[in-house]
Design an enzyme around this catalytic site. Sequence first.
Site, mmCIF file in Angstrom:
data_model
loop_
_atom_site.group_PDB
_atom_site.id
_atom_site.type_symbol
_atom_site.label_atom_id
_atom_site.label_comp_id
_atom_site.label_asym_id
_atom_site.label_seq_id
_atom_site.Cartn_x
_atom_site.Cartn_y
_atom_site.Cartn_z
ATOM 1 N N GLY A 178 10.439 -4.058 2.915
ATOM 2 C CA GLY A 178 9.786 -5.321 2.543
ATOM 3 C C GLY A 178 9.293 -5.262 1.107
ATOM 4 N N VAL A 199 8.031 3.099 -14.549
ATOM 5 C CA VAL A 199 9.084 4.125 -14.457
ATOM 6 C C VAL A 199 10.027 3.988 -15.652
ATOM 7 C CG1 VAL A 199 11.200 4.712 -13.175
ATOM 8 C CG2 VAL A 199 9.042 4.419 -11.926
ATOM 9 N N ARG A 257 17.070 -4.057 3.610
ATOM 10 C CA ARG A 257 16.982 -3.066 4.686
ATOM 11 C C ARG A 257 18.443 -2.709 4.975
ATOM 12 N NH1 ARG A 257 11.580 -3.660 6.005
ATOM 13 N NH2 ARG A 257 10.774 -5.787 6.024
ATOM 14 N N ASP A 281 7.452 3.558 4.788
ATOM 15 C CA ASP A 281 7.743 4.754 5.593
ATOM 16 C C ASP A 281 9.228 4.871 5.937
ATOM 17 O OD1 ASP A 281 7.468 2.457 7.173
ATOM 18 O OD2 ASP A 281 6.737 3.565 8.905
ATOM 19 N N THR A 336 4.376 -0.837 0.153
ATOM 20 C CA THR A 336 4.374 -1.593 1.408
ATOM 21 C C THR A 336 3.013 -2.258 1.577
ATOM 22 O OG1 THR A 336 4.523 -1.495 3.821
ATOM 23 C CG2 THR A 336 3.753 0.507 2.729
ATOM 24 N N ILE A 337 3.031 -3.484 2.098
ATOM 25 C CA ILE A 337 1.743 -4.144 2.326
ATOM 26 C C ILE A 337 1.033 -3.564 3.549
ATOM 27 C CG2 ILE A 337 2.493 -6.310 1.261
ATOM 28 C CD1 ILE A 337 2.605 -7.494 4.184
ATOM 29 N N ASP A 338 1.747 -2.744 4.333
ATOM 30 C CA ASP A 338 1.208 -2.327 5.637
ATOM 31 C C ASP A 338 0.168 -1.190 5.579
ATOM 32 O OD1 ASP A 338 2.939 -4.185 6.734
ATOM 33 O OD2 ASP A 338 4.494 -2.721 7.205
ATOM 34 N N ASP A 381 0.650 1.806 5.983
ATOM 35 C CA ASP A 381 0.888 2.678 7.140
ATOM 36 C C ASP A 381 1.560 3.998 6.761
ATOM 37 O OD1 ASP A 381 3.265 1.492 6.398
ATOM 38 O OD2 ASP A 381 3.930 1.024 8.426
ATOM 39 N N ARG A 434 -11.045 -21.153 8.344
ATOM 40 C CA ARG A 434 -12.390 -21.227 8.925
ATOM 41 C C ARG A 434 -13.004 -22.621 8.720
ATOM 42 N NH1 ARG A 434 -16.173 -17.943 11.146
ATOM 43 N NH2 ARG A 434 -15.528 -15.879 10.503
ATOM 44 N N ARG A 490 -13.477 -25.345 16.780
ATOM 45 C CA ARG A 490 -12.399 -24.701 17.524
ATOM 46 C C ARG A 490 -12.512 -23.182 17.500
ATOM 47 N NH1 ARG A 490 -7.586 -28.364 14.938
ATOM 48 N NH2 ARG A 490 -7.510 -29.926 16.593
ATOM 49 N N ARG A 536 3.034 -4.754 10.718
ATOM 50 C CA ARG A 536 3.951 -4.079 11.646
ATOM 51 C C ARG A 536 3.136 -3.448 12.770
ATOM 52 N NH1 ARG A 536 9.421 -3.262 10.545
ATOM 53 N NH2 ARG A 536 9.148 -3.645 8.334
ATOM 54 N N GLY A 579 -15.316 -12.018 7.961
ATOM 55 C CA GLY A 579 -16.374 -12.107 8.972
ATOM 56 C C GLY A 579 -15.854 -12.634 10.303
ATOM 57 N N ALA A 580 -14.706 -12.108 10.715
ATOM 58 C CA ALA A 580 -14.108 -12.578 11.980
ATOM 59 C C ALA A 580 -14.990 -12.216 13.168
ATOM 60 C CB ALA A 580 -12.732 -11.961 12.150
ATOM 61 N N GLU A 594 -0.264 -8.292 13.848
ATOM 62 C CA GLU A 594 1.132 -8.486 14.256
ATOM 63 C C GLU A 594 1.537 -7.493 15.351
ATOM 64 O OE1 GLU A 594 3.728 -7.315 11.065
ATOM 65 O OE2 GLU A 594 5.490 -8.161 12.044
HETATM 66 N N1 LIG Z 1 15.801 6.942 9.668
HETATM 67 C C1 LIG Z 1 16.326 6.436 8.561
HETATM 68 N N2 LIG Z 1 17.389 7.036 7.979
HETATM 69 C C2 LIG Z 1 17.911 6.533 6.849
HETATM 70 N N3 LIG Z 1 17.466 5.457 6.237
HETATM 71 C C3 LIG Z 1 16.424 4.840 6.767
HETATM 72 C C4 LIG Z 1 15.792 5.285 7.953
HETATM 73 N N4 LIG Z 1 14.775 4.456 8.230
HETATM 74 C C5 LIG Z 1 14.803 3.529 7.262
HETATM 75 N N5 LIG Z 1 15.770 3.767 6.378
HETATM 76 C C6 LIG Z 1 16.165 2.975 5.217
HETATM 77 O O1 LIG Z 1 15.034 2.396 4.582
HETATM 78 C C7 LIG Z 1 15.134 0.975 4.660
HETATM 79 C C8 LIG Z 1 13.762 0.371 4.720
HETATM 80 O O2 LIG Z 1 13.069 0.820 5.878
HETATM 81 P P1 LIG Z 1 12.098 -0.176 6.657
HETATM 82 O O3 LIG Z 1 12.858 -1.397 6.983
HETATM 83 O O4 LIG Z 1 11.502 0.601 7.762
HETATM 84 O O5 LIG Z 1 11.028 -0.602 5.581
HETATM 85 P P2 LIG Z 1 9.899 0.263 4.870
HETATM 86 O O6 LIG Z 1 10.493 1.072 3.783
HETATM 87 O O7 LIG Z 1 9.101 1.005 5.884
HETATM 88 O O8 LIG Z 1 9.049 -0.890 4.182
HETATM 89 P P3 LIG Z 1 8.164 -1.999 4.925
HETATM 90 O O9 LIG Z 1 7.710 -1.420 6.229
HETATM 91 O O10 LIG Z 1 7.069 -2.278 3.976
HETATM 92 O O11 LIG Z 1 9.073 -3.169 5.109
HETATM 93 C C9 LIG Z 1 16.014 0.738 5.873
HETATM 94 O O12 LIG Z 1 16.619 -0.484 5.900
HETATM 95 C C10 LIG Z 1 17.035 1.837 5.711
HETATM 96 O O13 LIG Z 1 17.977 1.521 4.732
HETATM 97 O O1 LIG Z 2 10.564 -9.452 6.066
HETATM 98 P P1 LIG Z 2 10.920 -9.017 7.440
HETATM 99 O O2 LIG Z 2 12.195 -8.269 7.496
HETATM 100 O O3 LIG Z 2 10.821 -10.147 8.408
HETATM 101 O O4 LIG Z 2 9.854 -7.924 7.895
HETATM 102 C C1 LIG Z 2 8.559 -8.224 8.260
HETATM 103 C C2 LIG Z 2 7.794 -6.928 8.292
HETATM 104 O O5 LIG Z 2 7.710 -6.417 6.977
HETATM 105 C C3 LIG Z 2 6.350 -6.242 6.628
HETATM 106 O O6 LIG Z 2 5.924 -7.417 5.960
HETATM 107 C C4 LIG Z 2 6.215 -5.074 5.702
HETATM 108 O O7 LIG Z 2 6.555 -3.928 6.396
HETATM 109 C C5 LIG Z 2 5.635 -6.071 7.952
HETATM 110 O O8 LIG Z 2 4.246 -6.311 7.854
HETATM 111 C C6 LIG Z 2 6.389 -7.034 8.812
HETATM 112 O O9 LIG Z 2 6.356 -6.609 10.161
HETATM 113 MG MG LIG Z 3 7.401 0.405 6.992
#
Ligand SMILES: Nc1ncnc2c1ncn2[C@@H]1O[C@H](COP(=O)(O)OP(=O)(O)OP(=O)(O)O)[C@@H](O)[C@H]1O
Ligand SMILES: O=P(O)(O)OC[C@H]1O[C@](O)(CO)[C@@H](O)[C@@H]1O
Ligand SMILES: [Mg+2]
Length: 329
Positions: free
Chosen positions: A15, A27, A76, A107, A129-131, A133, A158, A166, A175, A189-190, A227
């Site tokens: 994402g 970079v 992806r 990740d 990543t915005i997550d 995580d 709000r 409501r 995610r 302040g949810a 989510e």
């Molecule tokens: N186990 C894996 N082996 C190889 N490539 C991977 C694997 N997992 C993810 N990738 C590669 O990384 C890309 C991005 O992974 P993913 O869709 O999980 O997003 P992310 O990097 O975690 O970012 P975000 O969660 O913010 O969307 C995947 O589409 C794939 O190309």
């Molecule tokens: O843009 P997509 O492929 O719908 O993915 C949405 C996912 O990507 C994220 O925005 C970033 O990992 C998550 O918070 C969400 O679950």
């Molecule tokens: Mg991720």
Amino acid sequence: MSETKGKIAVLTSGGDAPGMNAAIRAVVRTGISKGYEVYGVRRGYNGILNREMDLLTFHDVSEKLQHGGTFLFTARSAEFREEEGKKKAAAICKELGIETLIVIGGDGSFTGAKNLSKYGVNVIGLPGTIDLDIAYTDYTIGFDTAVNTAMEAIDRLRETSNSHERCSVVEVMGRSAGYIALWCGIANGAEQILIPEKFDNNYDKLIEEIKNNRASGMTHQIIVNAEGIGHSYGLAKKIEEATGIETRATILGHLQRGGSPTARDRVYASVMGAYAIDCIEKGKKNRLIGYKEGHVYDVDIEEAFQMTKSIDDYEYEVAGILGTRCEYK
Ligand SMILES: Nc1ncnc2c1ncn2[C@@H]1O[C@H](COP(=O)(O)OP(=O)(O)OP(=O)(O)O)[C@@H](O)[C@H]1O
Ligand SMILES: O=P(O)(O)OC[C@H]1O[C@](O)(CO)[C@@H](O)[C@@H]1O
Ligand SMILES: [Mg+2]
């Protein structure tokens, strides 16, 4: 013309996250200033597999810093997930003389990078990543902007929720992680915060608390739902049926991923981008860059994958106290 120190490629994957452009810019500019050729790969790992990359100049990254998204595009990649895809990507890097690949992603992207490193490509990762995580780092590019965007949206929600007296269920991204939800919960302040790491699926208790809140004089409620728990429309219906309170669900969705990056996202992404080049200069291999205790640092990619992180119990407790749950314990 002076000799180049080597070829570096940079890509964004997964994402998009506000601040990715700032990281790419850092970079490219640091890389060039230290004598490297820096290639921008388009559309994540697909760009390597399809050889979609260009040599970037200092000017190519002008006017990018202040924009969300990623000018290199992201993807992806299904092909790269396969072993054959990774072998092919490594072979292409070798053929093109790319010694180091800088991956800006989450990740999943780092799992891909770790696997690619097994085929002899030096990989350096920047957490994008915005997550939030990712265990080895306290900070990820884009989280701060996304939280601020969601917070502003919930402030607006709000006002209408209040006017109609409501209950509003608002679903935020993340995610399977509840960091955005927890931060919005505190920042907005949810009255309730539902996050996958903590919620015990006790909907009866949740409904009881909503009723009690109303009985104590509260005229409206905001429930931030992560989510990772989801089903916000169903939850709103369940609340309305059980309490008689008019309830609406709003899913903020992808608007949380856009927007001009905050100062924090611009600065940290820039510092990490420059630091990536410093790692290369020092001959470091297969490192992930992040922030720990306020400082930029790097860690071995294998080691980083052994780390775990969890929601801060104290922050969660504070969120509960500042909502209204404490009155009914
Ligand atoms: N186990 C894996 N082996 C190889 N490539 C991977 C694997 N997992 C993810 N990738 C590669 O990384 C890309 C991005 O992974 P993913 O869709 O999980 O997003 P992310 O990097 O975690 O970012 P975000 O969660 O913010 O969307 C995947 O589409 C794939 O190309
Ligand atoms: O843009 P997509 O492929 O719908 O993915 C949405 C996912 O990507 C994220 O925005 C970033 O990992 C998550 O918070 C969400 O679950
Ligand atoms: Mg991720």
